[in-house]
Design a protein around this motif. Structure first.
Motif, PDB file in Angstrom:
ATOM      1  N   GLN A 149       3.053  -2.157  -2.329  1.00  0.00           N
ATOM      2  CA  GLN A 149       1.681  -1.657  -2.400  1.00  0.00           C
ATOM      3  C   GLN A 149       0.748  -2.860  -2.328  1.00  0.00           C
ATOM      4  OE1 GLN A 149       1.102   0.678  -5.943  1.00  0.00           O
ATOM      5  NE2 GLN A 149       1.978   2.499  -5.010  1.00  0.00           N
ATOM      6  N   LYS A 150       0.008  -2.932  -1.235  1.00  0.00           N
ATOM      7  CA  LYS A 150      -1.002  -3.978  -1.080  1.00  0.00           C
ATOM      8  C   LYS A 150      -2.314  -3.417  -1.618  1.00  0.00           C
ATOM      9  CE  LYS A 150      -3.528  -6.584   2.340  1.00  0.00           C
ATOM     10  NZ  LYS A 150      -3.966  -6.553   3.724  1.00  0.00           N
ATOM     11  N   LEU A 151      -2.925  -4.124  -2.529  1.00  0.00           N
ATOM     12  CA  LEU A 151      -4.196  -3.686  -3.095  1.00  0.00           C
ATOM     13  C   LEU A 151      -5.309  -3.841  -2.074  1.00  0.00           C
ATOM     14  CD1 LEU A 151      -5.675  -2.686  -5.669  1.00  0.00           C
ATOM     15  CD2 LEU A 151      -6.200  -5.087  -6.116  1.00  0.00           C
ATOM     16  N   VAL A 152      -6.035  -2.763  -1.849  1.00  0.00           N
ATOM     17  CA  VAL A 152      -7.211  -2.784  -0.984  1.00  0.00           C
ATOM     18  C   VAL A 152      -8.459  -2.853  -1.855  1.00  0.00           C
ATOM     19  CG1 VAL A 152      -8.520  -1.497   0.760  1.00  0.00           C
ATOM     20  CG2 VAL A 152      -6.007  -1.517   0.839  1.00  0.00           C
ATOM     21  N   GLU A 153      -8.466  -2.029  -2.913  1.00  0.00           N
ATOM     22  CA  GLU A 153      -9.621  -1.984  -3.815  1.00  0.00           C
ATOM     23  C   GLU A 153      -9.177  -1.437  -5.167  1.00  0.00           C
ATOM     24  OE1 GLU A 153     -14.172  -0.150  -3.773  1.00  0.00           O
ATOM     25  OE2 GLU A 153     -12.701   0.576  -2.333  1.00  0.00           O
ATOM     26  N   ALA A 161      -3.080   3.947 -14.254  1.00  0.00           N
ATOM     27  CA  ALA A 161      -3.541   3.530 -12.935  1.00  0.00           C
ATOM     28  C   ALA A 161      -3.003   4.506 -11.894  1.00  0.00           C
ATOM     29  CB  ALA A 161      -3.068   2.116 -12.628  1.00  0.00           C
ATOM     30  N   ILE A 162      -3.899   5.090 -11.135  1.00  0.00           N
ATOM     31  CA  ILE A 162      -3.537   6.046 -10.091  1.00  0.00           C
ATOM     32  C   ILE A 162      -3.606   5.323  -8.756  1.00  0.00           C
ATOM     33  CG2 ILE A 162      -4.185   8.200  -8.944  1.00  0.00           C
ATOM     34  CD1 ILE A 162      -5.564   8.888 -11.723  1.00  0.00           C
ATOM     35  N   ALA A 163      -2.512   5.391  -7.982  1.00  0.00           N
ATOM     36  CA  ALA A 163      -2.476   4.759  -6.667  1.00  0.00           C
ATOM     37  C   ALA A 163      -2.772   5.805  -5.601  1.00  0.00           C
ATOM     38  CB  ALA A 163      -1.110   4.128  -6.419  1.00  0.00           C
ATOM     39  N   GLN A 164      -3.711   5.469  -4.724  1.00  0.00           N
ATOM     40  CA  GLN A 164      -4.165   6.364  -3.657  1.00  0.00           C
ATOM     41  C   GLN A 164      -4.104   5.606  -2.333  1.00  0.00           C
ATOM     42  OE1 GLN A 164      -8.398   7.342  -3.809  1.00  0.00           O
ATOM     43  NE2 GLN A 164      -7.898   9.461  -3.327  1.00  0.00           N
ATOM     44  N   GLN A 165      -3.574   6.277  -1.295  1.00  0.00           N
ATOM     45  CA  GLN A 165      -3.448   5.644   0.019  1.00  0.00           C
ATOM     46  C   GLN A 165      -4.814   5.442   0.670  1.00  0.00           C
ATOM     47  OE1 GLN A 165      -0.786   4.308   1.777  1.00  0.00           O
ATOM     48  NE2 GLN A 165      -2.382   3.673   3.194  1.00  0.00           N
ATOM     49  N   GLU A 166      -5.041   4.223   1.122  1.00  0.00           N
ATOM     50  CA  GLU A 166      -6.273   3.915   1.850  1.00  0.00           C
ATOM     51  C   GLU A 166      -6.342   4.776   3.111  1.00  0.00           C
ATOM     52  OE1 GLU A 166      -8.427   0.080   3.916  1.00  0.00           O
ATOM     53  OE2 GLU A 166      -6.250   0.257   4.029  1.00  0.00           O
ATOM     54  N   GLY A 167      -7.521   5.257   3.416  1.00  0.00           N
ATOM     55  CA  GLY A 167      -7.733   6.011   4.652  1.00  0.00           C
ATOM     56  C   GLY A 167      -7.485   7.500   4.524  1.00  0.00           C
ATOM     57  N   THR A 168      -6.366   7.891   3.908  1.00  0.00           N
ATOM     58  CA  THR A 168      -6.041   9.326   3.808  1.00  0.00           C
ATOM     59  C   THR A 168      -6.452   9.934   2.475  1.00  0.00           C
ATOM     60  OG1 THR A 168      -3.830   9.017   2.862  1.00  0.00           O
ATOM     61  CG2 THR A 168      -4.023   8.989   5.285  1.00  0.00           C
ATOM     62  N   ILE A 190      -2.976  -6.387 -14.494  1.00  0.00           N
ATOM     63  CA  ILE A 190      -4.214  -6.261 -13.708  1.00  0.00           C
ATOM     64  C   ILE A 190      -4.599  -7.628 -13.141  1.00  0.00           C
ATOM     65  CG2 ILE A 190      -6.691  -5.796 -13.854  1.00  0.00           C
ATOM     66  CD1 ILE A 190      -5.939  -3.627 -15.991  1.00  0.00           C
ATOM     67  N   ALA A 191      -4.541  -8.639 -13.986  1.00  0.00           N
ATOM     68  CA  ALA A 191      -4.874  -9.994 -13.537  1.00  0.00           C
ATOM     69  C   ALA A 191      -3.932 -10.446 -12.424  1.00  0.00           C
ATOM     70  CB  ALA A 191      -4.816 -10.969 -14.716  1.00  0.00           C
ATOM     71  N   ARG A 192      -2.635 -10.166 -12.565  1.00  0.00           N
ATOM     72  CA  ARG A 192      -1.656 -10.526 -11.522  1.00  0.00           C
ATOM     73  C   ARG A 192      -1.956  -9.814 -10.210  1.00  0.00           C
ATOM     74  NH1 ARG A 192       4.711 -11.090 -13.131  1.00  0.00           N
ATOM     75  NH2 ARG A 192       4.355 -12.535 -14.817  1.00  0.00           N
ATOM     76  N   THR A 193      -2.280  -8.527 -10.323  1.00  0.00           N
ATOM     77  CA  THR A 193      -2.584  -7.733  -9.135  1.00  0.00           C
ATOM     78  C   THR A 193      -3.787  -8.312  -8.399  1.00  0.00           C
ATOM     79  OG1 THR A 193      -1.633  -5.732 -10.093  1.00  0.00           O
ATOM     80  CG2 THR A 193      -3.271  -5.427  -8.351  1.00  0.00           C
ATOM     81  N   LEU A 194      -4.834  -8.627  -9.137  1.00  0.00           N
ATOM     82  CA  LEU A 194      -6.036  -9.184  -8.522  1.00  0.00           C
ATOM     83  C   LEU A 194      -5.773 -10.565  -7.925  1.00  0.00           C
ATOM     84  CD1 LEU A 194      -8.655  -8.017 -11.160  1.00  0.00           C
ATOM     85  CD2 LEU A 194      -8.345  -7.123  -8.836  1.00  0.00           C
ATOM     86  N   GLU A 195      -4.909 -11.327  -8.576  1.00  0.00           N
ATOM     87  CA  GLU A 195      -4.578 -12.672  -8.119  1.00  0.00           C
ATOM     88  C   GLU A 195      -3.745 -12.660  -6.838  1.00  0.00           C
ATOM     89  OE1 GLU A 195      -2.012 -15.711 -10.448  1.00  0.00           O
ATOM     90  OE2 GLU A 195      -3.809 -15.322 -11.664  1.00  0.00           O
ATOM     91  N   THR A 196      -2.753 -11.763  -6.785  1.00  0.00           N
ATOM     92  CA  THR A 196      -1.792 -11.773  -5.679  1.00  0.00           C
ATOM     93  C   THR A 196      -2.126 -10.779  -4.564  1.00  0.00           C
ATOM     94  OG1 THR A 196      -0.370 -10.078  -6.661  1.00  0.00           O
ATOM     95  CG2 THR A 196       0.054 -12.390  -7.283  1.00  0.00           C
ATOM     96  N   GLY A 197      -2.878  -9.720  -4.884  1.00  0.00           N
ATOM     97  CA  GLY A 197      -3.143  -8.672  -3.906  1.00  0.00           C
ATOM     98  C   GLY A 197      -1.997  -7.694  -3.757  1.00  0.00           C
ATOM     99  N   HIS A 198      -0.942  -7.898  -4.546  1.00  0.00           N
ATOM    100  CA  HIS A 198       0.229  -7.022  -4.564  1.00  0.00           C
ATOM    101  C   HIS A 198       0.224  -6.306  -5.921  1.00  0.00           C
ATOM    102  CE1 HIS A 198       4.920  -6.738  -4.353  1.00  0.00           C
ATOM    103  NE2 HIS A 198       4.369  -5.628  -4.718  1.00  0.00           N
ATOM    104  N   LEU A 253      -8.290   3.411 -10.598  1.00  0.00           N
ATOM    105  CA  LEU A 253      -7.920   3.971  -9.309  1.00  0.00           C
ATOM    106  C   LEU A 253      -7.634   2.786  -8.396  1.00  0.00           C
ATOM    107  CD1 LEU A 253      -7.599   6.350  -7.344  1.00  0.00           C
ATOM    108  CD2 LEU A 253     -10.043   6.108  -6.827  1.00  0.00           C
ATOM    109  N   LEU A 254      -6.409   2.726  -7.887  1.00  0.00           N
ATOM    110  CA  LEU A 254      -6.009   1.659  -6.999  1.00  0.00           C
ATOM    111  C   LEU A 254      -5.933   2.213  -5.581  1.00  0.00           C
ATOM    112  CD1 LEU A 254      -3.058   0.244  -9.123  1.00  0.00           C
ATOM    113  CD2 LEU A 254      -5.469  -0.412  -9.214  1.00  0.00           C
ATOM    114  N   ILE A 255      -6.795   1.729  -4.715  1.00  0.00           N
ATOM    115  CA  ILE A 255      -6.736   2.089  -3.304  1.00  0.00           C
ATOM    116  C   ILE A 255      -5.754   1.089  -2.696  1.00  0.00           C
ATOM    117  CG2 ILE A 255      -8.033   2.482  -1.185  1.00  0.00           C
ATOM    118  CD1 ILE A 255      -9.001   4.185  -3.611  1.00  0.00           C
ATOM    119  N   VAL A 256      -4.668   1.602  -2.119  1.00  0.00           N
ATOM    120  CA  VAL A 256      -3.585   0.734  -1.671  1.00  0.00           C
ATOM    121  C   VAL A 256      -3.188   1.007  -0.227  1.00  0.00           C
ATOM    122  CG1 VAL A 256      -2.657   0.576  -4.021  1.00  0.00           C
ATOM    123  CG2 VAL A 256      -1.722   2.282  -2.441  1.00  0.00           C
ATOM    124  N   ASP A 257      -2.484   0.055   0.341  1.00  0.00           N
ATOM    125  CA  ASP A 257      -1.802   0.231   1.613  1.00  0.00           C
ATOM    126  C   ASP A 257      -0.320   0.263   1.249  1.00  0.00           C
ATOM    127  OD1 ASP A 257      -0.910   0.328   4.199  1.00  0.00           O
ATOM    128  OD2 ASP A 257      -1.474  -1.726   4.683  1.00  0.00           O
TER     129      ASP A 257
END
Length: 119
Positions: A69-73, A18-25, A39-47, A84-88
């Motif tokens: 890391q807050k999951l955006v997408e 899983a690659i984490a990428q900053q939202e916006g930049t 993955i299920a935990r991430t989708l459930e919690t948004g963290h 690919l995890l788009i994160v804040d």
């Protein structure tokens, strides 16, 4: 329609990169491993929650450092074997206290550090 993590292609240890990428930049922050449960935990919690191969346990990003890391997408690649995890990202993403884990450039002449740890 509910997403089923079991539809992804995992390695022989049940993990997927899983690659984490900053939202916006679009800045690439880090790469880590996930399994179906993280993955299920991430989708459930948004963290974002990864799977720690060394500890053999869940690793909720920022649980000890506060660098969350807050999951955006969440996106799946065309082969369904990489995420690919788009994160804040709050604070540095790297355990070395740098914004990104990808802070070393490599050339024919050698290596060069591109960023210093954050204050």
């Amino acid at each position: 329609m509910t997403f089923d993590p079991d539809t992804l292609k995992y390695d022989d240890k049940g993990l997927i990169p899983a690659i984490a990428q900053q939202e916006g930049t679009g800045e690439v922050l880090m790469m880590a491993w996930m399994n179906a449960a993280s993955i299920a935990r991430t989708l459930e919690t948004g963290h974002v929650t990864y799977w720690s191969r060394s500890r053999q346990s869940f690793w909720a990003k920022g649980e000890s450092s506060g660098h969350m890391q807050k999951l955006v997408e969440m996106r799946i690649d065309c082969d369904r074997d990489c995420l690919l995890l788009i994160v804040d990202q709050t604070g540095p993403a790297c355990h070395t206290n740098r914004r990104s884990c990808f802070y070393t450039a490599v050339t024919a002449e050698g290596e060069a550090e591109l960023m210093k740890p954050m204050a």
